[in-house]
Design a protein around this motif. Structure first.
Motif, PDB file in Angstrom:
ATOM      1  N   ALA A  94      -2.866  91.425  -2.738  1.00 60.85           N
ATOM      2  CA  ALA A  94      -1.995  91.109  -3.876  1.00 60.85           C
ATOM      3  C   ALA A  94      -2.316  92.038  -5.049  1.00 60.85           C
ATOM      4  O   ALA A  94      -1.421  92.533  -5.734  1.00 60.85           O
ATOM      5  N   LYS A  95      -3.595  92.269  -5.271  1.00 61.19           N
ATOM      6  CA  LYS A  95      -4.005  93.155  -6.362  1.00 61.19           C
ATOM      7  C   LYS A  95      -3.476  94.571  -6.110  1.00 61.19           C
ATOM      8  O   LYS A  95      -2.984  95.230  -7.018  1.00 61.19           O
ATOM      9  N   ALA A  96      -3.594  95.029  -4.877  1.00 64.72           N
ATOM     10  CA  ALA A  96      -3.119  96.371  -4.533  1.00 64.72           C
ATOM     11  C   ALA A  96      -1.609  96.475  -4.768  1.00 64.72           C
ATOM     12  O   ALA A  96      -1.115  97.443  -5.343  1.00 64.72           O
ATOM     13  N   ARG A  97      -0.862  95.477  -4.330  1.00 61.91           N
ATOM     14  CA  ARG A  97       0.595  95.484  -4.517  1.00 61.91           C
ATOM     15  C   ARG A  97       0.938  95.435  -6.000  1.00 61.91           C
ATOM     16  O   ARG A  97       1.879  96.090  -6.453  1.00 61.91           O
ATOM     17  N   PHE A  98       0.194  94.643  -6.755  1.00 59.94           N
ATOM     18  CA  PHE A  98       0.431  94.521  -8.199  1.00 59.94           C
ATOM     19  C   PHE A  98       0.307  95.891  -8.872  1.00 59.94           C
ATOM     20  O   PHE A  98       1.179  96.302  -9.655  1.00 59.94           O
ATOM     21  N   TRP A  99      -0.769  96.616  -8.563  1.00 60.49           N
ATOM     22  CA  TRP A  99      -0.997  97.900  -9.243  1.00 60.49           C
ATOM     23  C   TRP A  99      -0.040  98.989  -8.767  1.00 60.49           C
ATOM     24  O   TRP A  99       0.377  99.841  -9.548  1.00 60.49           O
ATOM     25  N   ALA A 100       0.339  98.952  -7.503  1.00 61.64           N
ATOM     26  CA  ALA A 100       1.334  99.913  -7.028  1.00 61.64           C
ATOM     27  C   ALA A 100       2.665  99.652  -7.731  1.00 61.64           C
ATOM     28  O   ALA A 100       3.361 100.581  -8.155  1.00 61.64           O
ATOM     29  N   GLY A 147      -9.036 101.392  -4.496  1.00 60.17           N
ATOM     30  CA  GLY A 147      -9.332 100.422  -3.447  1.00 60.17           C
ATOM     31  C   GLY A 147     -10.795 100.047  -3.366  1.00 60.17           C
ATOM     32  O   GLY A 147     -11.202  99.286  -2.499  1.00 60.17           O
ATOM     33  N   GLY A 148     -11.623 100.579  -4.239  1.00 63.49           N
ATOM     34  CA  GLY A 148     -13.067 100.310  -4.179  1.00 63.49           C
ATOM     35  C   GLY A 148     -13.767 101.523  -3.603  1.00 63.49           C
ATOM     36  O   GLY A 148     -13.628 102.640  -4.090  1.00 63.49           O
ATOM     37  N   ASP A 149     -14.487 101.282  -2.494  1.00 67.77           N
ATOM     38  CA  ASP A 149     -15.188 102.405  -1.867  1.00 67.77           C
ATOM     39  C   ASP A 149     -14.255 103.252  -1.015  1.00 67.77           C
ATOM     40  O   ASP A 149     -14.590 104.366  -0.634  1.00 67.77           O
ATOM     41  N   SER A 150     -13.102 102.645  -0.636  1.00 66.54           N
ATOM     42  CA  SER A 150     -12.201 103.379   0.261  1.00 66.54           C
ATOM     43  C   SER A 150     -10.882 103.697  -0.414  1.00 66.54           C
ATOM     44  O   SER A 150     -10.351 102.903  -1.181  1.00 66.54           O
ATOM     45  N   PHE A 151     -10.387 104.849  -0.061  1.00 66.15           N
ATOM     46  CA  PHE A 151      -9.052 105.299  -0.457  1.00 66.15           C
ATOM     47  C   PHE A 151      -8.046 104.309   0.119  1.00 66.15           C
ATOM     48  O   PHE A 151      -8.099 103.957   1.295  1.00 66.15           O
ATOM     49  N   VAL A 154      -3.214 101.780  -3.549  1.00 68.58           N
ATOM     50  CA  VAL A 154      -2.936 102.180  -4.931  1.00 68.58           C
ATOM     51  C   VAL A 154      -3.223 103.666  -5.107  1.00 68.58           C
ATOM     52  O   VAL A 154      -2.506 104.375  -5.816  1.00 68.58           O
ATOM     53  N   ASP A 155      -4.272 104.149  -4.453  1.00 68.80           N
ATOM     54  CA  ASP A 155      -4.589 105.581  -4.509  1.00 68.80           C
ATOM     55  C   ASP A 155      -3.423 106.379  -3.926  1.00 68.80           C
ATOM     56  O   ASP A 155      -2.986 107.379  -4.502  1.00 68.80           O
ATOM     57  N   VAL A 156      -2.901 105.918  -2.787  1.00 67.65           N
ATOM     58  CA  VAL A 156      -1.752 106.586  -2.159  1.00 67.65           C
ATOM     59  C   VAL A 156      -0.552 106.561  -3.099  1.00 67.65           C
ATOM     60  O   VAL A 156       0.190 107.534  -3.217  1.00 67.65           O
ATOM     61  N   ALA A 157      -0.382 105.430  -3.798  1.00 68.88           N
ATOM     62  CA  ALA A 157       0.774 105.272  -4.688  1.00 68.88           C
ATOM     63  C   ALA A 157       0.701 106.225  -5.881  1.00 68.88           C
ATOM     64  O   ALA A 157       1.716 106.754  -6.333  1.00 68.88           O
TER      65      ALA A 157
ATOM     66  N   HIS B  61      -5.095  80.607  -7.722  1.00 63.63           N
ATOM     67  CA  HIS B  61      -5.562  79.975  -6.484  1.00 63.63           C
ATOM     68  C   HIS B  61      -7.073  80.055  -6.435  1.00 63.63           C
ATOM     69  O   HIS B  61      -7.641  81.141  -6.330  1.00 63.63           O
ATOM     70  N   ASN B  62      -7.703  78.899  -6.500  1.00 61.68           N
ATOM     71  CA  ASN B  62      -9.169  78.829  -6.530  1.00 61.68           C
ATOM     72  C   ASN B  62      -9.740  79.815  -7.548  1.00 61.68           C
ATOM     73  O   ASN B  62     -10.669  80.569  -7.258  1.00 61.68           O
ATOM     74  N   GLY B  63      -9.133  79.812  -8.720  1.00 62.15           N
ATOM     75  CA  GLY B  63      -9.636  80.625  -9.824  1.00 62.15           C
ATOM     76  C   GLY B  63      -9.174  82.066  -9.823  1.00 62.15           C
ATOM     77  O   GLY B  63      -9.414  82.785 -10.799  1.00 62.15           O
ATOM     78  N   LYS B  64      -8.477  82.507  -8.746  1.00 56.49           N
ATOM     79  CA  LYS B  64      -8.033  83.913  -8.715  1.00 56.49           C
ATOM     80  C   LYS B  64      -6.554  84.013  -9.076  1.00 56.49           C
ATOM     81  O   LYS B  64      -5.723  83.378  -8.442  1.00 56.49           O
ATOM     82  N   PRO B  65      -6.233  84.834 -10.090  1.00 62.48           N
ATOM     83  CA  PRO B  65      -4.830  84.936 -10.496  1.00 62.48           C
ATOM     84  C   PRO B  65      -4.052  85.966  -9.679  1.00 62.48           C
ATOM     85  O   PRO B  65      -4.614  86.985  -9.272  1.00 62.48           O
ATOM     86  N   VAL B  66      -2.773  85.662  -9.459  1.00 66.46           N
ATOM     87  CA  VAL B  66      -1.864  86.626  -8.847  1.00 66.46           C
ATOM     88  C   VAL B  66      -0.621  86.657  -9.729  1.00 66.46           C
ATOM     89  O   VAL B  66      -0.090  85.605 -10.087  1.00 66.46           O
TER      90      VAL B  66
END
Lengths: 201, 217
Positions: A94-100, A147-151, A154-157, B61-66
């Motif tokens: 979800a985080k990755a999709r959000f930032w892309a 993505g953290g330690d891996s490409f 979001v990096d691709v985007a 969800h369990n403290g994590k926002p989306v």
């Protein structure tokens, strides 16, 4: 059955580049690229993307997939045994999709305005663009990749827009490395460390 | 709901984007606490959970926002596997995501300003439906249906205000039938905001937009 892959693209497109990077990361090189004329659009493009009539379009065994981030997700889902572009955990996905999505909604438009507009409109766009790049840099933090330690996704985007930074800088009269040094380091890291950038395009 | 699972939705009563999230959770029978935001005075919680956009909806969800309704819908679909919203096949998933994105790009709440254009885009959206299948999801309500069916209500209200029929049964029969089928589903219908209030809210919103436009000319 061998997969038949055709990419409808124009070579300068950062959106098309996302698809090319995703395919390369999965080790897929056996595909045909059909360079498109976006002024006089061909029948194949109009048939494969009748709604938007835009590139890129990935045609997989005759079936089209449109919209660059959707194509990257599609590639990740079909070639699931290859390099993972999206994380497996739903919260991180979800985080990755959000930032892309942020890159497409908030960065692309102002970037384009900095390049094409003048006067007040350009000045406003420049402020928005730099603000957006700083937000992205803050999200990157001290991680090597988004993505953290891996490409990853979001990096691709974002990485295809790196070659546009010099355009924004030129027309907007600012320095990305001065405003967002970590982002520039990230871009260098991507382009020097990922194999897909060592392949001539 | 598993013990100890905490699901909260920050929303706004007239937001179709918040509605999407409620619908997705309802279809999955996921219990959640709903928190109404005052968008004129955003809570510290909202600003903490969505510092980038400062907008609703946000799923906690369990403290994590989306944040971002379509991102939330995908998260909900991946986290609670019952009643899948997206199809299984990657190509069909790509098509569903395509139409959901189309709705976001072409049918935002600013449809008030460009009703004629919105109507044309709805005709395009109709082409995503198959004759004989009641929903974008096929036989059952799926991702695109949840993403789009709000237009059946909001479009009708806009149409009433600006005098253009947005969701036109003659021009887009499949879409009209699909939206109606979704909106009449009891589980989803009970989430809808009261029509009279929504109409008043939309009229006031339109007046504000027109005043702002006049002031800037």
């Amino acid at each position: 059955m061998a997969d038949e892959l055709v990419l409808l693209n124009v070579w300068p497109s950062p959106f098309g580049m996302r698809v090319r990077i995703a395919l390369a990361e999965k080790g897929i090189h056996g595909y045909v690229t059909k360079e498109q004329d976006l002024v006089n659009k061909g029948a194949l493009l109009l048939e494969m993307n009748p709604v938007h009539k835009l590139v890129p379009v990935l045609i997989h065994n005759g079936r089209p997939v449109c919209e660059s981030l959707l194509i990257v997700q599609y590639i990740d889902e079909v070639w699931r045994n290859g390099y993972p572009l999206l994380p497996s955990d739903p919260s991180r996905r979800a985080k990755a999709r959000f930032w892309a999505d942020y890159i497409d909604k908030k960065m692309y438009g102002p970037g384009r305005q900095v390049w094409l507009a003048t006067g007040e409109a350009q000045a406003a766009a420049k402020g928005e663009l730099i603000g957006c790049l700083k937000v992205l840099e803050a999200e990157l933090g001290d991680k090597p990749y988004f993505g953290g330690d891996s490409f990853g996704f979001v990096d691709v985007a974002l990485i295809p827009f790196y070659r546009w930074f010099s355009v924004y800088e030129h027309f907007g009269n600012f320095s990305t490395v001065a405003e967002c040094p970590k982002l520039v380091s990230w871009a260098h890291r991507c382009t020097t460390e990922r194999d897909c950038f060592q392949v001539s395009s | 709901m598993a013990t100890g699972e905490e699901v909260k939705v920050l929303g706004y009563w007239s937001s179709p984007y918040a509605l999407r999230v409620k619908w997705a959770l309802k279809l999955k029978a996921v219990e959640f606490d709903y928190m109404e935001e005052d968008l004129t005075n955003k809570s510290a919680l909202l600003l903490q959970l969505n510092p980038v956009h400062k907008k609703i909806p946000v799923l906690l969800h369990n403290g994590k926002p989306v944040a971002e309704s379509l991102v939330i819908m995908e998260y909900v679909d991946e986290t609670w596997k019952q009643n899948p919203l997206l199809p299984q096949h990657p190509h069909q998933r790509a098509i569903a995501r395509f139409w959901a994105k189309f709705v976001d790009e072409k049918e935002g709440e600013e449809q008030e300003k460009a009703a004629k254009e919105a109507r044309e885009h709805l005709k395009t959206l109709e082409s995503g439906l198959e004759e004989g299948k009641p929903f974008f999801g096929g036989e059952s309500i799926g991702f695109v249906d949840i993403a789009a069916a709000w237009i059946g209500v909001w479009g009708e209200i806009t149409g009433e205000i600006v005098g253009i029929k947005l969701v036109d049964e003659e021009a887009m029969p499949l879409l009209t039938a699909c939206f109606q089928a979704v909106l009449q589903t009891p589980l989803l219908k009970e989430c809808l905001p009261p029509r009279a209030e929504l109409l008043e809210h939309s009229k006031r919103f339109r007046q504000k937009l027109m005043a702002a436009a006049a002031a800037s000319t």
